[in-house]
Design a protein around this motif. Structure first.
Motif, short mmCIF file in Angstrom:
data_model
loop_
_atom_site.label_atom_id
_atom_site.label_comp_id
_atom_site.label_asym_id
_atom_site.label_seq_id
_atom_site.Cartn_x
_atom_site.Cartn_y
_atom_site.Cartn_z
N SER A 123 -30.79 1.41 -64.95
CA SER A 123 -31.04 2.53 -64.86
C SER A 123 -31.32 2.77 -63.35
CB SER A 123 -31.87 3.36 -66.01
OG SER A 123 -32.28 4.65 -65.54
N ALA A 124 -32.61 2.16 -63.25
CA ALA A 124 -33.03 2.28 -61.59
C ALA A 124 -31.88 1.88 -60.68
CB ALA A 124 -34.15 1.48 -61.49
N ILE A 146 -34.51 -5.27 -57.88
CA ILE A 146 -33.17 -4.64 -56.98
C ILE A 146 -32.94 -4.89 -55.72
CG2 ILE A 146 -31.97 -2.40 -56.92
CD1 ILE A 146 -33.70 -1.52 -59.55
N ILE A 147 -32.04 -5.40 -55.24
CA ILE A 147 -31.73 -5.87 -53.94
C ILE A 147 -30.60 -5.30 -53.39
CG2 ILE A 147 -31.31 -7.76 -52.66
CD1 ILE A 147 -32.33 -9.58 -55.03
N ASP A 148 -30.61 -4.73 -52.25
CA ASP A 148 -29.62 -4.05 -51.06
C ASP A 148 -29.40 -5.31 -50.29
OD1 ASP A 148 -27.96 -2.74 -49.36
OD2 ASP A 148 -28.76 -1.00 -49.52
N ASP A 149 -28.20 -5.99 -50.65
CA ASP A 149 -28.05 -7.07 -49.61
C ASP A 149 -27.48 -6.50 -48.25
OD1 ASP A 149 -28.61 -9.50 -51.30
OD2 ASP A 149 -26.88 -8.90 -52.43
N ALA A 150 -26.63 -5.75 -48.26
CA ALA A 150 -26.23 -5.07 -46.93
C ALA A 150 -27.41 -4.74 -46.28
CB ALA A 150 -25.09 -3.86 -47.02
N GLU A 151 -28.49 -3.76 -46.83
CA GLU A 151 -29.26 -3.38 -45.93
C GLU A 151 -30.65 -4.13 -45.76
OE1 GLU A 151 -29.39 -0.66 -43.98
OE2 GLU A 151 -27.40 0.04 -44.74
N LYS A 152 -30.51 -5.08 -46.39
CA LYS A 152 -31.74 -6.31 -46.72
C LYS A 152 -33.23 -5.41 -46.98
CE LYS A 152 -30.21 -9.76 -43.30
NZ LYS A 152 -30.33 -10.41 -42.11
N LEU A 153 -32.83 -4.72 -48.18
CA LEU A 153 -33.95 -3.92 -48.89
C LEU A 153 -33.95 -4.38 -50.00
CD1 LEU A 153 -33.10 -0.42 -47.75
CD2 LEU A 153 -34.65 -2.03 -46.59
N TYR A 188 -36.84 2.95 -52.86
CA TYR A 188 -36.07 2.60 -52.14
C TYR A 188 -35.80 3.13 -50.78
CZ TYR A 188 -31.39 1.64 -50.47
OH TYR A 188 -30.12 1.23 -49.72
N GLU A 189 -36.26 4.69 -50.57
CA GLU A 189 -36.29 5.30 -49.55
C GLU A 189 -37.57 4.90 -48.74
OE1 GLU A 189 -34.18 7.66 -48.19
OE2 GLU A 189 -32.59 7.67 -50.16
N ALA A 190 -38.53 4.53 -49.25
CA ALA A 190 -39.73 4.22 -48.47
C ALA A 190 -39.48 2.82 -47.71
CB ALA A 190 -40.74 3.94 -49.42
N ALA A 191 -38.69 1.95 -48.39
CA ALA A 191 -38.15 0.57 -47.61
C ALA A 191 -37.28 1.06 -46.78
CB ALA A 191 -37.68 -0.29 -48.81
N LYS A 192 -36.22 1.85 -46.78
CA LYS A 192 -35.16 2.14 -46.02
C LYS A 192 -35.89 2.87 -44.80
CE LYS A 192 -30.79 4.59 -45.79
NZ LYS A 192 -29.76 5.36 -46.41
N ASN A 193 -36.71 3.76 -45.13
CA ASN A 193 -37.65 4.62 -43.93
C ASN A 193 -38.34 3.44 -43.09
OD1 ASN A 193 -36.39 6.83 -44.65
ND2 ASN A 193 -37.99 7.51 -45.81
N ALA A 194 -38.94 2.54 -43.67
CA ALA A 194 -39.81 1.66 -42.99
C ALA A 194 -38.72 0.81 -41.91
CB ALA A 194 -40.68 0.93 -44.03
N LYS A 195 -37.85 0.35 -42.51
CA LYS A 195 -36.79 -0.46 -41.76
C LYS A 195 -36.41 0.45 -40.69
CE LYS A 195 -32.57 -2.70 -41.81
NZ LYS A 195 -31.07 -2.92 -42.59
N ARG A 196 -36.04 1.55 -40.71
CA ARG A 196 -35.61 2.63 -39.87
C ARG A 196 -36.65 2.63 -38.74
NH1 ARG A 196 -34.55 6.95 -42.31
NH2 ARG A 196 -32.60 6.20 -43.06
#
Length: 200
Positions: A123-124, A146-153, A188-196
């Protein structure tokens, strides 16, 4: 005020001694720190909080309480961790406390893997895929991650039911980047923003 806070308030702690005692007695600052640490442990036990932590997690907690290069070096020598790995564990504690360190150690293969409920993970993962670019390959699940291989998140579901956000590191590891949350999409958004923010 919680029961734990009430107990901590009622535990008497003497003021720091004005002068260091003669050697080989520990310095006054060290005695004060030991006394405070012992009082907080007692407060946890009296308030029926979590039991004492495992040795490595406890060492990370102690390092988070004080900037002590000698203690950090002792932990490195005792555990075989690299300084970069120890720094990541300290960051994990800063964001997620003892559970954050536990999740981080599990990612590094130093703690037993945490297997989450399949329906919860699926679900997540679906929720996260809905907020990602349609051009990206779907995220994948692995035990509690839950792994986003493309973004390394990656976000990991901890034993406390919260999602811990991570970003990939140059050496192929993972680094905690934000506080955990009960919402997988928010993690997920927190990880994405931290990477950005890290890459500008």
């Amino acid at each position: 005020m919680t029961r734990r806070d009430q107990i901590r308030r009622d535990i008497p702690l003497n003021e720091l001694a004005p002068h260091d005692p003669p050697a080989p007695t520990p310095a006054a600052a060290d005695i004060s720190w030991i006394r405070r640490d012992a009082a907080e442990r007692a407060a946890d036990l009296l308030a029926n909080a979590a039991p004492p932590l495992a040795s490595l997690v406890d060492a990370i907690r102690l390092l988070a309480d004080r900037n002590d290069p000698e203690l950090a070096q002792a932990v490195i020598e005792y555990t075989g961790l690299r300084s970069a790995e120890l720094a990541r564990l300290r960051t994990a504690f800063t964001y997620g406390g003892p559970t954050g360190v536990e999740v981080m150690l599990q990612l590094a293969g130093q703690e037993p893997e945490i297997t989450a409920d399949g329906d919860t993970m699926n679900s997540a993962a679906t929720t996260i895929d809905e907020i990602r670019s349609r051009a990206s390959a779907p995220v994948r699940t692995n035990h509690n991650g839950i792994i986003d291989d493309a973004e390394k998140l990656q976000i990991c579901l901890g034993p406390d039911g919260r999602w811990y956000p991570f970003t990939g590191t140059a050496d192929g590891g993972w680094a905690a980047v934000r506080r955990p949350t009960a919402n997988p999409a928010a993690a997920y958004e927190a990880a994405k923003n931290a990477k950005r923010q890290r890459h500008g």
